[in-house]
Design a protein around this motif. Structure first.
Motif, PDB file in Angstrom:
ATOM      1  N   PRO A   1       0.851  -1.200   0.000  1.00 48.68           N
ATOM      2  CA  PRO A   1       0.000   0.000   0.000  1.00 48.68           C
ATOM      3  C   PRO A   1       0.882   1.244   0.000  1.00 48.68           C
ATOM      4  N   GLU A   2       0.540   2.229  -0.809  1.00 51.04           N
ATOM      5  CA  GLU A   2       1.385   3.414  -0.947  1.00 51.04           C
ATOM      6  C   GLU A   2       1.636   4.106   0.386  1.00 51.04           C
ATOM      7  N   ARG A   3       0.654   4.075   1.286  1.00 45.63           N
ATOM      8  CA  ARG A   3       0.819   4.764   2.559  1.00 45.63           C
ATOM      9  C   ARG A   3       1.883   4.104   3.434  1.00 45.63           C
ATOM     10  N   ASN A   4       2.260   2.855   3.123  1.00 40.04           N
ATOM     11  CA  ASN A   4       3.253   2.144   3.926  1.00 40.04           C
ATOM     12  C   ASN A   4       4.670   2.266   3.370  1.00 40.04           C
ATOM     13  N   VAL A   5       4.824   2.913   2.218  1.00 40.07           N
ATOM     14  CA  VAL A   5       6.126   2.992   1.553  1.00 40.07           C
ATOM     15  C   VAL A   5       6.894   4.204   2.078  1.00 40.07           C
ATOM     16  N   LEU A   6       8.035   3.958   2.720  1.00 39.65           N
ATOM     17  CA  LEU A   6       8.866   5.037   3.251  1.00 39.65           C
ATOM     18  C   LEU A   6       9.915   5.495   2.246  1.00 39.65           C
ATOM     19  N   ALA A   7      10.315   4.621   1.346  1.00 36.85           N
ATOM     20  CA  ALA A   7      11.271   4.971   0.293  1.00 36.85           C
ATOM     21  C   ALA A   7      11.052   4.030  -0.879  1.00 36.85           C
ATOM     22  N   ASP A   8      11.167   4.575  -2.091  1.00 31.92           N
ATOM     23  CA  ASP A   8      10.976   3.769  -3.299  1.00 31.92           C
ATOM     24  C   ASP A   8      11.636   4.516  -4.449  1.00 31.92           C
ATOM     25  N   VAL A   9      12.812   4.073  -4.878  1.00 31.04           N
ATOM     26  CA  VAL A   9      13.569   4.812  -5.884  1.00 31.04           C
ATOM     27  C   VAL A   9      14.440   3.837  -6.677  1.00 31.04           C
ATOM     28  N   LEU A  10      14.539   4.068  -7.982  1.00 31.06           N
ATOM     29  CA  LEU A  10      15.436   3.283  -8.826  1.00 31.06           C
ATOM     30  C   LEU A  10      16.857   3.805  -8.664  1.00 31.06           C
ATOM     31  N   GLN A  11      17.791   2.902  -8.385  1.00 30.35           N
ATOM     32  CA  GLN A  11      19.191   3.290  -8.236  1.00 30.35           C
ATOM     33  C   GLN A  11      20.062   2.403  -9.114  1.00 30.35           C
ATOM     34  N   SER A  12      21.165   2.985  -9.562  1.00 24.24           N
ATOM     35  CA  SER A  12      22.091   2.285 -10.445  1.00 24.24           C
ATOM     36  C   SER A  12      23.007   1.367  -9.657  1.00 24.24           C
ATOM     37  N   GLU A  13      23.775   0.577 -10.393  1.00 21.80           N
ATOM     38  CA  GLU A  13      24.851  -0.202  -9.786  1.00 21.80           C
ATOM     39  C   GLU A  13      26.151   0.104 -10.534  1.00 21.80           C
ATOM     40  N   GLN A  14      27.183  -0.706 -10.370  1.00 23.26           N
ATOM     41  CA  GLN A  14      28.521  -0.364 -10.860  1.00 23.26           C
ATOM     42  C   GLN A  14      28.524  -0.056 -12.354  1.00 23.26           C
ATOM     43  N   GLY A  15      28.850   1.186 -12.706  1.00 21.46           N
ATOM     44  CA  GLY A  15      28.799   1.621 -14.099  1.00 21.46           C
ATOM     45  C   GLY A  15      29.969   1.176 -14.943  1.00 21.46           C
ATOM     46  N   SER A  16      30.991   0.596 -14.326  1.00 24.41           N
ATOM     47  CA  SER A  16      32.103   0.048 -15.096  1.00 24.41           C
ATOM     48  C   SER A  16      31.918  -1.429 -15.403  1.00 24.41           C
ATOM     49  N   TRP A  17      30.977  -2.067 -14.701  1.00 32.71           N
ATOM     50  CA  TRP A  17      30.780  -3.506 -14.855  1.00 32.71           C
ATOM     51  C   TRP A  17      29.393  -3.858 -15.373  1.00 32.71           C
ATOM     52  N   PHE A  18      28.412  -2.984 -15.171  1.00 32.75           N
ATOM     53  CA  PHE A  18      27.041  -3.202 -15.630  1.00 32.75           C
ATOM     54  C   PHE A  18      26.684  -2.182 -16.702  1.00 32.75           C
ATOM     55  N   TYR A  19      25.858  -2.597 -17.653  1.00 28.54           N
ATOM     56  CA  TYR A  19      25.322  -1.674 -18.643  1.00 28.54           C
ATOM     57  C   TYR A  19      23.926  -1.221 -18.201  1.00 28.54           C
ATOM     58  N   ARG A  20      23.868  -0.003 -17.693  1.00 26.57           N
ATOM     59  CA  ARG A  20      22.605   0.654 -17.337  1.00 26.57           C
ATOM     60  C   ARG A  20      21.757  -0.185 -16.381  1.00 26.57           C
ATOM     61  N   LYS A  21      22.406  -0.842 -15.451  1.00 22.85           N
ATOM     62  CA  LYS A  21      21.707  -1.682 -14.468  1.00 22.85           C
ATOM     63  C   LYS A  21      21.022  -0.816 -13.424  1.00 22.85           C
ATOM     64  N   ARG A  22      19.776  -1.170 -13.085  1.00 28.37           N
ATOM     65  CA  ARG A  22      19.028  -0.456 -12.047  1.00 28.37           C
ATOM     66  C   ARG A  22      18.250  -1.453 -11.201  1.00 28.37           C
ATOM     67  N   ASN A  23      18.097  -1.108  -9.929  1.00 29.15           N
ATOM     68  CA  ASN A  23      17.250  -1.873  -9.028  1.00 29.15           C
ATOM     69  C   ASN A  23      16.324  -0.925  -8.284  1.00 29.15           C
ATOM     70  N   ARG A  24      15.179  -1.456  -7.913  1.00 27.22           N
ATOM     71  CA  ARG A  24      14.209  -0.688  -7.134  1.00 27.22           C
ATOM     72  C   ARG A  24      14.558  -0.825  -5.654  1.00 27.22           C
ATOM     73  N   ASN A  25      14.999   0.266  -5.040  1.00 25.32           N
ATOM     74  CA  ASN A  25      15.352   0.287  -3.620  1.00 25.32           C
ATOM     75  C   ASN A  25      14.134   0.726  -2.825  1.00 25.32           C
ATOM     76  N   MET A  26      13.662  -0.147  -1.909  1.00 20.79           N
ATOM     77  CA  MET A  26      12.403   0.118  -1.215  1.00 20.79           C
ATOM     78  C   MET A  26      12.555  -0.079   0.296  1.00 20.79           C
ATOM     79  N   VAL A  27      11.833   0.764   1.038  1.00 23.16           N
ATOM     80  CA  VAL A  27      11.649   0.585   2.482  1.00 23.16           C
ATOM     81  C   VAL A  27      10.143   0.633   2.729  1.00 23.16           C
TER      82      VAL A  27
END
Length: 479
Positions: free
Chosen positions: A170-196
């Motif tokens: 439920p949206e009211r329970n989400v404290l953080a929700d953002v797409l973040q990258s990972e190592q740009g020298s080893w991954f091509y445009r890799k992203r993960n959804r970081n959530m709390v």
């Protein structure tokens, strides 16, 4: 006329959250699981989780193969990830053009931590998890750490515990929700959804999971290779405002300086508008073109029966492993891993300006970034890779880190990178306080920012890189 009566539909910010987070950050011994029991549980899970990893030749990979036309290394399902080639042209750095292997994983995974109040204190549900590339077996991981292929069960394995609390939160329970990258020298445009996500009801217990306070996690961050990369990046995305000084701290203490750094009212060397303008200028001014190419078209690298490596044995290799586990969704599999050469150095210089702690960040160009530039620590490199380039090409401030004075070191711990794609990738993470007179005025790629400014940038994607996010989590723990 009197104003119209309210409908009761408008919602206001949760002003209690910073206080609840601060209390969790102050709680170490009086947690739901005391530190002694927590350490015993980690050791017990490490002994119970069978995890045998063995290097194998590429020919022994199961359901992975090199494409006859491109030489790309990919899974038969077309899912998970693939090893491809990358051609880079750049106006930045000592080398302006090259080709290299790179991990292409277009899926967006979920890295999520569930939080719940226990006896009035917020606790994080952490997982004791083994990864094939871990240097030491079990590490503390987020509640959920899963690629789309994993949680869609392409491998025909078991379901991911607690996943529904993130996919259907439920949206009211989400404290953080953002797409973040990972190592740009080893991954091509890799992203993960970081959530709390906060839950209020008790959850089914699992032997591989325990409720841990922020204060306990901050303490464990100082121990080598214990809190994994995915946990660190989610911890950095927690809402800010809980970096308060400990009770009884002197006004000139590190705790007070850190509290001021997290408080927008304390001020900063650069305004938020100036910082955003600087970052935008870095995006606009750097010219980087990174194109995926067939792995077979990469030059300066060679494929042997058991690795893909650079001609001069620099940077990293691609290797294959066979994994046997009794604690994962499937009990055995083979896969490629990227194996870095050498232990990296990741360091953040900090200084006090009028009693407010500032961190020196670098607008860093890496070919795998989606948006050309992200903010990185002051120093992020493997020093040996620069030996062949000469002293003129050494990264700024590298020598200041190498020759630091022991009394100036606030944090110094070896921490592992993500063990699901990297084979024993380790970096020495350091936070070093320098004199207030230390400047970077002649270096346009560097700026001194406060913790509050970094926290605000972390609410958005593609501003702060994964190594800097690890150090932000460690910096918060210094209070």
């Amino acid at each position: 006329m009197p104003p119209p009566a309210g409908t009761g539909l408008l919602r206001k910010p949760d002003t209690t959250l910073p206080h609840r987070l601060a209390r969790s950050a102050r709680t170490v011994q009086d947690a739901a699981v005391p530190m002694r029991q927590l350490r015993a549980w980690i050791a017990e899970r490490g002994a119970a989780q069978l995890h045998h990893v063995e290097r194998i030749p590429f020919a022994d990979l199961h359901k992975w193969r090199f494409d006859d036309a491109t030489a790309d290394l990919a899974h038969d399902s077309g899912r998970f990830f693939r090893i491809q080639g990358l051609r880079v042209r750049s106006d930045h750095g000592p080398v302006t053009g090259w080709t290299q292997p790179i991990i292409n994983q277009p899926e967006i995974g979920i890295l999520g931590i569930l939080v719940r109040e226990i006896d009035g204190v917020l606790h994080c549900l952490m997982q004791a998890k083994t990864e094939p590339g871990n240097v030491n077996g079990v590490q503390l991981s987020p509640t959920v750490q899963a690629t789309r292929s994993n949680y869609q069960r392409v491998h025909h394995g078991n379901a991911v515990p607690y996943l529904e609390h993130f996919r259907h939160a439920p949206e009211r329970n989400v404290l953080a929700d953002v797409l973040q990258s990972e190592q740009g020298s080893w991954f091509y445009r890799k992203r993960n959804r970081n959530m709390v996500v906060e839950v209020r009801e008790p959850l089914p217990e699992h032997e591989d999971f325990r409720w841990v306070t922020l204060g306990q996690l901050h303490a464990l961050l100082a121990e080598e290779n214990l809190v994994n990369m995915d946990a660190r990046t989610v911890l950095s995305c927690f809402p800010g405002g809980f970096e308060g000084a400990a009770e009884g701290s002197a006004s000139d203490s590190l705790g007070a300086a850190l509290a001021g750094s997290g408080d927008p009212a304390a001020g900063s060397l650069h305004t938020t508008s100036e910082v955003r303008s600087w970052i935008t200028a870095q995006h606009a001014e750097h010219q980087v073109r990174a194109d995926l190419i067939p792995l077979g078209a990469v030059r300066g690298w060679r494929r042997t029966p058991d690795e893909i490596r650079h001609d001069e044995h620099n940077f990293f290799s691609i290797v294959a492993v066979d994994v046997r586990s009794n604690s994962r969704e499937v009990t055995g599999w083979t896969q490629p891993l990227l194996r870095p050469h050498g232990i990296g150095m990741v360091a953040l210089l900090v200084k006090r300006v009028d009693g407010v702690l500032h961190a020196l960040v670098n607008a860093r160009v890496e070919p795998g970034y989606l948006d050309v530039v992200e903010l990185a620590p002051t120093v992020q490199c493997t020093p040996e890779n620069y030996d062949r380039l000469g002293v003129d090409y050494r990264p700024p401030f590298l020598d200041a880190v190498l020759h630091r004075r022991a009394e100036r070191v606030l944090f110094d711990t070896e921490l592992s990178e993500e063990g699901g794609r990297f084979h024993q990738a380790r970096n020495r993470y350091q936070i070093i306080e320098v004199e207030p007179g230390c400047t970077a005025d002649d270096l346009p790629d560097f700026r001194w920012l406060t913790l509050h400014q970094l926290t605000e940038l972390l609410k958005h994607s593609h501003y702060v890189n994964v190594q800097a996010r690890s150090l932000i989590a460690c910096l918060r723990g210094l209070s």
